[in-house]
Enzyme design. Sequence first.
Site, PDB file in Angstrom:
ATOM      1  N   ASP A  93       0.579  -1.272  -0.081  1.00 28.71           N
ATOM      2  CA  ASP A  93      -0.007   0.067  -0.072  1.00 28.71           C
ATOM      3  C   ASP A  93       0.989   1.183  -0.103  1.00 28.71           C
ATOM      4  O   ASP A  93       2.194   1.133   0.427  1.00 28.71           O
ATOM      5  CB  ASP A  93      -0.876   0.070   1.275  1.00 28.71           C
ATOM      6  CG  ASP A  93      -2.127   1.111   1.026  1.00 28.71           C
ATOM      7  OD1 ASP A  93      -1.948   1.725   0.143  1.00 28.71           O
ATOM      8  OD2 ASP A  93      -2.818   1.073   2.104  1.00 28.71           O
ATOM      9  N   CYS A 281     -10.177 -25.232  14.805  1.00 31.57           N
ATOM     10  CA  CYS A 281      -8.751 -25.071  14.080  1.00 31.57           C
ATOM     11  C   CYS A 281      -7.951 -25.637  15.397  1.00 31.57           C
ATOM     12  O   CYS A 281      -8.328 -25.855  16.627  1.00 31.57           O
ATOM     13  CB  CYS A 281      -8.596 -23.571  13.915  1.00 31.57           C
ATOM     14  SG  CYS A 281      -8.339 -22.610  15.377  1.00 31.57           S
TER      15      CYS A 281
HETATM   16 ZN   LIG Z   1     -10.225 -21.611  16.013  1.00 35.94          ZN
END
Ligand SMILES: [Zn+2]
EC number: 2.4.2.48
Length: 491
Positions: A93, A281
Amino acid sequence: MRDVFEVGAQDGLARIGELDVPRAGVTVETPTLMPVVNPNLITVEPSRFVDEFGAELLITNSYIINSDDDLRERALDEGLHEMLGFDGAIMTDSGSFQLAEYGEIDTDTEAILRFQHDIGSDIGTPVDIPTPPDADREQAAAELETTQQRLELAETVDVGDMLVNAPVQGATQPDLREQAGAHAYGTALDLFPVGAVVPLMNQYRYDDMTEAVLAAKRGLGRDAPVHLFGAGHPMMFALAAALGCDLFDSAAYAIYARDDRYLTVSGTEHLDDLHYFPCDCPVCAEHSPQAVRGMAAGDRERLLAGHNLHVSFGEIRRVKQAIKSGTLMELVAARAHAHPSTLDGYRALLDHSDQLEASDPASKDAFFYTGAGSARRPEVHRHHQRLDRLDVDGDDVLLTEGDSNHRYDESWNVLPPFGPYPSALATTYPLTAETPARMDRAGYEAAAEGVCRLAEANPDTAFTLAHDDWPESALEAVPQRVSLYNAVRGE
Ligand SMILES: [Zn+2]
């Protein structure tokens, strides 16, 4: 055809694409998520991005690097990839964000593009003017003109094979956004970030964000890779992909983690409020919220940032699978029904189902009716348009949700939300739709709209509609010359 981007499977405006990044020597599959790396504040080491999360591209800020003596020297000396420890492609950026925040910056388009090139960036950005939402028309138009001059200047800067962004501004003025999209597409620049939508997303104004993106898309060619700049919350990835956005960037994974905030696909939770981690996760499988709360601030932040990245990349994979299988609208509807703001975005998207319909594949696996919004999907819109062109054979035609009847010259089937269709089409998409036994009002009303279209297209034909007890609001929309028969009540 732009030679850096190839569009593959499509679903509405969403698509799987391949973005060639020649300077990095890689091809990135889109939609993709770019983790934002603040070189002054590394939360998750970029070397982990590829193997642990599947990132192919990251974004960092060349203005921050250029403003810090130490970082600047290292970046010029080692190159950006070595400095960050990342082998994939890197987008930079320019400082436009700082310009918007602080009012001035000490660089310009030519200097910052050359600097981005010199530190080895693969995709650079000129200094555009991010006009805030709700700016008045005069300001939006004047600033857009400046941005456009800078894009034209950027075209003339020799940056070798570094790709260059052409940001699309225009605040919340749809015609300016569209014009900005058309101008940017007309330059020789490569990628098209829709800029200055962060304030809209931070305020959960997903309907206004939807309008801004769709307007920009109307100006851009279909083969333009579009980056929704600042879109980092996984709750809106499905919607953003449905709008035709190809690249997202997440600073949210780190910023939220710093405040003990935990991202989910349906919103944000605070660590203090969690009794369990509702996620599969590795972070959530191996830790309990209670254990994480007891950790030192730095460890807590790293773990939460890890979860935030996992949930974000997981949603990107889900979005891609949905595009491939033609079920993205079902995923958007599911996300919409989990949060009022995504519902606003979904409804704004459905207001433009004609724009979606133009690139929607004619055939997919199955149409699932999952709520009132489904009655406004592009497939329903397309079927209604087709009814204008379909001729009936007989003079006296039965439209029925039940069996055909030989007293009539011809019988057509009726399926809410589509309405009437010839029985020969019964095995074709979308009329193979899975619909609920308890249809809602919106579905019946859409079917009535289909009956209207067919009756209008065949003014000399007599029609009878045999319906399974449709609500009054749908029957009122059926033209008076269509005879009604309630098959459930037998009257
Ligand atoms: Zn997680």
